[in-house]
Write a protein that holds these residues in place. Structure first.
Motif, PDB file in Angstrom:
ATOM      1  N   ARG A 258       0.835  -1.267  -0.009  1.00 24.10           N
ATOM      2  CA  ARG A 258      -0.014   0.000  -0.031  1.00 24.10           C
ATOM      3  C   ARG A 258       0.902   1.425   0.094  1.00 24.10           C
ATOM      4  NH1 ARG A 258      -3.233  -0.231   4.726  1.00 24.10           N
ATOM      5  NH2 ARG A 258      -3.501  -2.678   4.536  1.00 24.10           N
ATOM      6  N   LYS A 259       2.012   1.060   0.733  1.00 21.03           N
ATOM      7  CA  LYS A 259       2.694   2.332   0.791  1.00 21.03           C
ATOM      8  C   LYS A 259       3.353   2.828  -0.603  1.00 21.03           C
ATOM      9  CE  LYS A 259       4.409   2.521   5.680  1.00 21.03           C
ATOM     10  NZ  LYS A 259       5.414   2.392   6.453  1.00 21.03           N
ATOM     11  N   LYS A 260       3.838   1.733  -1.193  1.00 15.91           N
ATOM     12  CA  LYS A 260       4.496   1.866  -2.493  1.00 15.91           C
ATOM     13  C   LYS A 260       3.570   2.534  -3.348  1.00 15.91           C
ATOM     14  CE  LYS A 260       8.010  -1.772  -2.611  1.00 15.91           C
ATOM     15  NZ  LYS A 260       8.128  -3.072  -3.227  1.00 15.91           N
ATOM     16  N   ALA A 261       2.350   1.790  -3.541  1.00 14.30           N
ATOM     17  CA  ALA A 261       1.129   2.322  -4.474  1.00 14.30           C
ATOM     18  C   ALA A 261       1.002   3.728  -4.106  1.00 14.30           C
ATOM     19  CB  ALA A 261      -0.097   1.530  -4.352  1.00 14.30           C
ATOM     20  N   GLU A 262       0.817   4.105  -2.820  1.00 12.27           N
ATOM     21  CA  GLU A 262       0.629   5.467  -2.493  1.00 12.27           C
ATOM     22  C   GLU A 262       1.748   6.439  -3.032  1.00 12.27           C
ATOM     23  OE1 GLU A 262      -0.073   6.164   1.725  1.00 12.27           O
ATOM     24  OE2 GLU A 262      -1.791   4.722   1.604  1.00 12.27           O
TER      25      GLU A 262
ATOM     26  N   GLU B 298       1.511   7.186  -6.540  1.00 12.27           N
ATOM     27  CA  GLU B 298       0.260   7.885  -6.954  1.00 12.27           C
ATOM     28  C   GLU B 298       0.885   9.349  -6.637  1.00 12.27           C
ATOM     29  OE1 GLU B 298      -3.350   5.171  -5.853  1.00 12.27           O
ATOM     30  OE2 GLU B 298      -3.541   7.153  -5.299  1.00 12.27           O
ATOM     31  N   GLU B 299       1.477   9.665  -5.448  1.00 15.98           N
ATOM     32  CA  GLU B 299       2.115  10.956  -5.102  1.00 15.98           C
ATOM     33  C   GLU B 299       3.026  11.503  -6.235  1.00 15.98           C
ATOM     34  OE1 GLU B 299       2.036  10.477  -0.364  1.00 15.98           O
ATOM     35  OE2 GLU B 299       3.443  11.768  -1.319  1.00 15.98           O
ATOM     36  N   ALA B 300       3.789  10.755  -6.509  1.00 13.09           N
ATOM     37  CA  ALA B 300       4.629  11.217  -7.536  1.00 13.09           C
ATOM     38  C   ALA B 300       4.077  11.440  -8.915  1.00 13.09           C
ATOM     39  CB  ALA B 300       5.803  10.102  -7.979  1.00 13.09           C
ATOM     40  N   GLU B 301       3.235  10.652  -9.476  1.00 13.00           N
ATOM     41  CA  GLU B 301       2.347  11.148 -10.372  1.00 13.00           C
ATOM     42  C   GLU B 301       1.594  12.339 -10.460  1.00 13.00           C
ATOM     43  OE1 GLU B 301      -0.026   8.210 -12.100  1.00 13.00           O
ATOM     44  OE2 GLU B 301       1.546   6.687 -12.310  1.00 13.00           O
ATOM     45  N   ALA B 302       0.881  12.601  -9.351  1.00  9.83           N
ATOM     46  CA  ALA B 302       0.088  13.680  -8.890  1.00  9.83           C
ATOM     47  C   ALA B 302       1.228  15.009  -8.922  1.00  9.83           C
ATOM     48  CB  ALA B 302      -0.569  13.595  -7.716  1.00  9.83           C
TER      49      ALA B 302
END
Lengths: 484, 99
Positions: free
Chosen positions: A442-446, A449-453
């Motif tokens: 979950r942390k990796k996915a988050e 996402e943050e990086a993409e945002a």
């Protein structure tokens, strides 16, 4: 503390207020009286003529004043001859009838108390039958006022039941809050006075009593108007003891009414936190038959490790029929239900006398929750004045702390329990690992996402272009090779 | 006999109140009902709803355990209830009927 006298004062004020509001409705009785007089007057021969004048086209409001004024004038001049009275009546009733007619036809909206008095013809009516007229006028004005301006002052005739009921409920609620709070405090203090003060059982067993620091720490912690906690620490085999008193919600009127329908008891729960080296593999519970079955189904460690223990045929020393035993092993159960306990509390005779307040007992070294090795006792609290009734039950607590602290399983019992516990430990470990892995994913996915945002729009476009180029490159070599 | 004295002053641990997270707290039904009735009283201009909301506010206040956690919801519910009552009794834009 709110005294009953203030309550009475308020209730009387309320009733006076409601009476005042409802008073205008009683004005009709005056007219009823006049109707009776009318009937009496109608027997005189000349009265029908005066009545005919009154019957001129008028509204209801016009009728009643004139009708009332005629019997009034009659009653006021009883000595004069009938002819004289009728003549004066005729002269009076004319202006009487004309004035209401004039004012009513002039316009309903203008009908006002002040306007009515200001009219020139109205000046005659006060002068001649002054007393009667005045009283009838007063009665006239509220009635036409309220009827023609019904829109303006509706609240006079409205009922206030909702308000009265709700306000009185709120007052009773407030009074009940204070009395219920005091009652609960008294019960808690009575218990503490019996079992937690000087030379009491807990004082002899624990070195630190109370929830604060130092010698003069408060014994009880009030967590709500019906929840009190008592803490004790400093004893062998255990880290501490927390007693929670959950009393009936006497301070809450709605809950109190609910408890009259659904019965409820004052309860006290003792939680003893055992030391890690002081408790062997013991999973045991004792409660009333139905409660025991429920506990075995619902409580996690009992469900997993223990089962209902039926009454052994050979042994005579056992708990009475009403109680049910849940245990991991019968041997342990037998060892924990000692002679002393049977004699004092759980024997046939003793239970009838002293066991009324007993609800349940649960010892576990696999307790779900923060602390693993725990002893739980649940008793019903007696009245504030009968606290001594539960002395024997409270004495069970230190007795079992010592018993469990010193108890060691036999090797056979140990082997049986060992296997079950190992399995449980492995499962727990596996679950923990899974949970940790999931957390990492979950942390990796988050993070992704943050990086993409964070990337701006252009950067996204560039990134997409790169991705496309990469994909094309992947596709390209195949084509090249096939050509060659 | 001191040998039999079970007390161990050295092992005494001071009381640490168990931390209860806001999610684990038991649901405050009366507070929730107070908000519900308060909103209904304001929307439908129904007197009884506002009074009942006030009563449930009082119950929620009586059962309040932590001052910090619960006061927000109770104050919100009580504000709705009082607003409903004020609207009902001293209606602002009522045509023709001024009390």
């Amino acid at each position: 503390m709110i005294r009953p006298s203030s309550l009475l004062a308020f209730l009387s004020l309320l009733s006076l207020f409601s009476f005042l509001l409802l008073q205008p409705a009683s004005g009709d009785s005056h007219f009823e009286g006049f109707d009776a007089d009318e009937d009496d007057v109608a027997e005189e021969p000349l009265d029908p003529s005066s009545f005919k004048l009154v019957d001129l086209p008028l509204t209801v409001t016009g009728d009643s004043p004139s009708a009332s004024s005629t019997p009034d004038s009659n009653s006021n001049q009883p000595d004069s001859t009938p002819s004289a009275t009728t003549e004066s009546d005729a002269s009076e009733s004319k202006p009487d009838s004309s004035t209401p007619a004039a004012t009513t036809t002039a316009g309903f909206a203008d009908w006002d108390e002040d306007e009515f008095e200001g009219l020139p013809t109205a000046a005659d009516t006060p002068t001649t039958p002054k007393s009667a007229g005045a009283s009838s006028d007063e009665k006239e004005t509220p009635d036409p006022n309220s009827k023609q301006q019904g829109e303006r002052v509706p609240w006079r005739k409205q009922s206030f039941t909702v308000e009265i009921v709700c306000v009185s409920f709120l007052i009773m609620f407030v009074i009940n809050y204070f009395t219920g709070k005091r009652e609960n405090e008294n019960i808690a203090l009575a218990w503490a006075a019996k079992f937690a003060t000087k030379d009491s059982i807990f004082e002899k067993n624990f070195s630190l009593l109370g929830v604060g620091e130092g010698d003069d720490s408060p014994l009880l912690l009030k967590e709500g108007q019906n929840v009190f906690k008592f803490y004790a620490s400093g004893r062998r085999f255990c880290q501490g003891l927390l007693a929670t008193m959950e009393l009936k919600s006497r301070h809450d009127l709605i809950a109190k009414l609910y408890n009259m329908v659904v019965p409820c008891k004052d309860e006290i729960t003792f939680q003893v936190y055992m030391n890690d080296n002081a408790m062997d593999h013991v999973i045991f519970a004792l409660a009333k038959k139905k409660a025991a079955k429920m506990m075995q189904k619902e409580v996690r460690d009992l469900q997993r490790f223990a089962g209902l223990v039926p009454q052994p045929a050979n042994s005579k020393r056992w708990v009475p029929e009403e109680l049910g035993v849940v245990s991991e092993s019968k041997e342990v159960a037998g060892d924990l239900i000692t002679d002393a306990v049977l004699e004092q509390v759980f024997g046939e005779k003793a239970f009838e006398k002293f066991g009324k307040g007993f609800i349940s007992m649960h010892f576990s070294d696999q307790h779900p929750g923060a602390h693993r090795k725990m002893l739980l006792f649940k008793f019903a609290l007696p009245d504030a004045s009968n606290m001594a009734d539960m002395t024997r039950l409270v004495a069970l607590v230190p007795y079992y702390i010592d018993l469990i602290g010193r108890y060691k399983l036999s090797s056979q019992a140990r082997s049986k329990t060992e296997a079950a516990r190992n399995k449980a430990a492995q499962e727990a470990f596996r679950e923990l690992q899974n949970a940790r892995q999931e957390a990492l994913l979950r942390k990796k996915a988050e993070k992704k996402e943050e990086a993409e945002a964070k990337l701006s729009a252009e950067a996204i476009r560039r990134k997409e272009a790169k991705d496309r180029a990469r994909q094309m490159k992947k596709a390209m070599p195949k084509i090249k090779m096939s050509r060659r | 006999m001191s040998a039999n004295d079970p007390r161990q002053p050295a092992a005494a641990k001071p009381f640490v109140p168990p931390v209860v997270s806001p999610e684990e707290m038991p649901v405050d039904y009366s507070g929730f009902l107070a908000v519900l009735f308060g909103i209904a009283g304001v929307m439908f201009r129904y007197k009884l709803c506002s009074w009942v909301a006030l009563i449930f506010c009082a119950q929620s206040l009586a059962n309040m355990k932590n001052i910090e956690n619960d006061l927000k919801q109770i104050s919100m519910a009580s504000m709705f209830a009082i607003m409903g009552l004020v609207n009902n009794y001293m209606g602002l834009a009522r045509p023709g009927t001024k009390a």
